[in-house]
Design a protein around this motif. Structure first.
Motif, short mmCIF file in Angstrom:
data_model
loop_
_atom_site.label_atom_id
_atom_site.label_comp_id
_atom_site.label_asym_id
_atom_site.label_seq_id
_atom_site.Cartn_x
_atom_site.Cartn_y
_atom_site.Cartn_z
N GLN A 98 -16.95 -24.93 -3.19
CA GLN A 98 -15.78 -25.41 -2.44
C GLN A 98 -15.69 -24.72 -1.09
O GLN A 98 -15.41 -25.35 -0.06
CB GLN A 98 -14.51 -25.15 -3.25
N GLN A 99 -15.93 -23.42 -1.09
CA GLN A 99 -15.90 -22.64 0.15
C GLN A 99 -16.92 -23.21 1.16
O GLN A 99 -16.63 -23.37 2.35
CB GLN A 99 -16.24 -21.17 -0.18
N ALA A 100 -18.10 -23.51 0.65
CA ALA A 100 -19.16 -24.04 1.51
C ALA A 100 -18.75 -25.39 2.10
O ALA A 100 -18.96 -25.64 3.30
CB ALA A 100 -20.45 -24.19 0.70
N PHE A 101 -18.14 -26.25 1.31
CA PHE A 101 -17.70 -27.56 1.83
C PHE A 101 -16.59 -27.38 2.86
O PHE A 101 -16.52 -28.12 3.84
CB PHE A 101 -17.23 -28.47 0.67
N TRP A 102 -15.76 -26.38 2.65
CA TRP A 102 -14.69 -26.11 3.61
C TRP A 102 -15.30 -25.61 4.93
O TRP A 102 -14.96 -26.08 6.00
CB TRP A 102 -13.73 -25.08 3.01
N GLU A 103 -16.23 -24.66 4.82
CA GLU A 103 -16.84 -24.07 6.03
C GLU A 103 -17.62 -25.11 6.83
O GLU A 103 -17.62 -25.08 8.05
CB GLU A 103 -17.79 -22.93 5.64
N GLU A 104 -18.31 -25.99 6.15
CA GLU A 104 -19.22 -26.93 6.83
C GLU A 104 -18.60 -28.32 7.02
O GLU A 104 -19.30 -29.25 7.40
CB GLU A 104 -20.53 -27.06 6.04
N HIS A 105 -17.31 -28.43 6.77
CA HIS A 105 -16.61 -29.73 6.95
C HIS A 105 -17.31 -30.84 6.17
O HIS A 105 -17.56 -31.93 6.70
CB HIS A 105 -16.52 -30.09 8.44
N GLY A 106 -17.59 -30.57 4.92
CA GLY A 106 -18.33 -31.52 4.09
C GLY A 106 -17.48 -32.63 3.51
O GLY A 106 -17.90 -33.27 2.55
N LEU A 107 -16.30 -32.83 4.04
CA LEU A 107 -15.44 -33.91 3.54
C LEU A 107 -14.52 -34.41 4.63
O LEU A 107 -14.26 -33.69 5.60
CB LEU A 107 -14.60 -33.43 2.36
N GLN A 108 -14.07 -35.63 4.44
CA GLN A 108 -13.02 -36.15 5.32
C GLN A 108 -11.84 -36.57 4.44
O GLN A 108 -10.95 -35.77 4.22
CB GLN A 108 -13.58 -37.29 6.18
N GLY A 110 -11.93 -36.94 1.27
CA GLY A 110 -12.04 -36.12 0.06
C GLY A 110 -12.15 -36.91 -1.24
O GLY A 110 -12.27 -36.31 -2.30
N TYR A 111 -12.14 -38.24 -1.14
CA TYR A 111 -12.13 -39.00 -2.40
C TYR A 111 -13.41 -38.77 -3.21
O TYR A 111 -13.37 -38.66 -4.43
CB TYR A 111 -11.94 -40.50 -2.14
N CYS A 112 -14.52 -38.67 -2.53
CA CYS A 112 -15.82 -38.50 -3.23
C CYS A 112 -16.11 -37.05 -3.55
O CYS A 112 -17.05 -36.75 -4.28
CB CYS A 112 -16.93 -39.04 -2.33
N THR A 113 -15.36 -36.13 -2.94
CA THR A 113 -15.80 -34.73 -2.85
C THR A 113 -15.86 -34.01 -4.20
O THR A 113 -16.81 -33.27 -4.47
CB THR A 113 -14.85 -33.96 -1.89
N GLY A 114 -14.87 -34.22 -5.03
CA GLY A 114 -14.87 -33.53 -6.33
C GLY A 114 -16.12 -33.87 -7.12
O GLY A 114 -16.77 -32.98 -7.71
N GLY A 115 -16.48 -35.13 -7.13
CA GLY A 115 -17.67 -35.56 -7.87
C GLY A 115 -18.93 -34.95 -7.29
O GLY A 115 -19.83 -34.50 -8.03
N ILE A 116 -19.01 -34.90 -5.96
CA ILE A 116 -20.20 -34.32 -5.31
C ILE A 116 -20.28 -32.83 -5.63
O ILE A 116 -21.36 -32.30 -5.92
CB ILE A 116 -20.16 -34.56 -3.79
N ILE A 117 -19.15 -32.16 -5.60
CA ILE A 117 -19.15 -30.72 -5.91
C ILE A 117 -19.58 -30.49 -7.36
O ILE A 117 -20.36 -29.58 -7.66
CB ILE A 117 -17.76 -30.11 -5.60
N MET A 118 -19.14 -31.33 -8.27
CA MET A 118 -19.54 -31.13 -9.68
C MET A 118 -21.03 -31.39 -9.87
O MET A 118 -21.71 -30.68 -10.61
CB MET A 118 -18.70 -32.02 -10.60
N ARG A 158 -25.25 -24.44 2.51
CA ARG A 158 -24.39 -23.25 2.63
C ARG A 158 -24.00 -22.73 1.25
O ARG A 158 -23.95 -21.51 1.03
CB ARG A 158 -23.14 -23.61 3.45
N ALA A 159 -23.76 -23.63 0.31
CA ALA A 159 -23.41 -23.20 -1.06
C ALA A 159 -24.57 -22.41 -1.66
O ALA A 159 -24.36 -21.41 -2.36
CB ALA A 159 -23.09 -24.42 -1.92
N ILE A 160 -25.79 -22.84 -1.38
CA ILE A 160 -26.97 -22.12 -1.89
C ILE A 160 -26.99 -20.70 -1.31
O ILE A 160 -27.22 -19.72 -2.02
CB ILE A 160 -28.25 -22.90 -1.55
N GLU A 161 -26.70 -20.61 0.00
CA GLU A 161 -26.65 -19.28 0.65
C GLU A 161 -25.59 -18.39 0.00
O GLU A 161 -25.83 -17.23 -0.32
CB GLU A 161 -26.26 -19.44 2.12
N LEU A 162 -24.39 -18.95 -0.16
CA LEU A 162 -23.28 -18.15 -0.72
C LEU A 162 -23.61 -17.68 -2.13
O LEU A 162 -23.33 -16.54 -2.48
CB LEU A 162 -21.99 -18.97 -0.72
N ARG A 163 -24.21 -18.55 -2.92
CA ARG A 163 -24.58 -18.15 -4.28
C ARG A 163 -25.65 -17.08 -4.26
O ARG A 163 -25.65 -16.17 -5.09
CB ARG A 163 -25.02 -19.36 -5.10
#
Ligand code: FES
Ligand code: FES
Length: 167
Positions: A98-108, A110-118, A158-163
């Protein structure tokens, strides 16, 4: 004149562990897992878009595997373990994806975002260092009407980096 018996809607009580918490409810046999979570458990972070397995908005983890919850019946999840987007953050602290999506503006929107994150979570649990092709493969299972995918891809990187930093 003949009278035909109509099939009766049947229901049963199921019990699942959702985000670490045991929850039980009585549901119609025909109710989808997505509708059960949204309507019976009020976990509305699992979105419903196409309702036939194409868009990926309803993706969650069932026993650690990413599944389309619009294609499963709630009764099929009886006794199983479910993880939804609501279970990722710890209080005010975002999960690393979630942090990575926030940092990189990975959503507008947000409707699709939860599914993509999972789906991203399932991928990184299996393979902490996916290739770009493997990331594209996972993202290809999700429809996003807003972002053009560039920033979603950057968010996964970015999520890969953070992990990798232990987040
Ligand atoms: S709502 Fe399940 S895949 Fe679209
Ligand atoms: S951010 Fe709007 S559909 Fe993906």
């Amino acid at each position: 004149m003949t009278t035909e018996a109509r099939p009766q809607a049947t229901e049963r009580t199921i019990s699942v562990v959702v985000n670490g918490e045991r929850r039980s409810a009585t549901v119609l046999d025909r109710k989808t897992l997505a509708d059960f979570l949204r309507e019976d458990l009020e976990l509305t972070g699992t979105h419903v878009g196409c309702e036939h397995g194409v868009c990926g908005a309803c993706t969650l983890l069932l026993n650690g595997r990413a599944v389309r919850s619009c294609l499963l019946l709630a009764v099929q999840a009886d006794g199983q373990e479910i993880q939804t987007i609501e279970g990722l953050a710890k209080g005010d602290e975002l999960h690393s994806i979630q942090q990575a999506f926030w940092e990189e503006h990975g959503l507008q929107c947000g409707y699709c975002t939860g599914g993509i994150i999972m789906s991203t979570l399932a991928m990184l649990e299996d393979n902490p260092h996916p290739s770009d092709e493997e990331i594209y493969e996972v993202l290809g299972g999700h429809l996003c009407r807003c972002t053009g995918y560039e920033d979603i891809f950057k968010s996964v990187k970015r999520a890969i980096e953070l992990r990798g930093q232990g987040r």
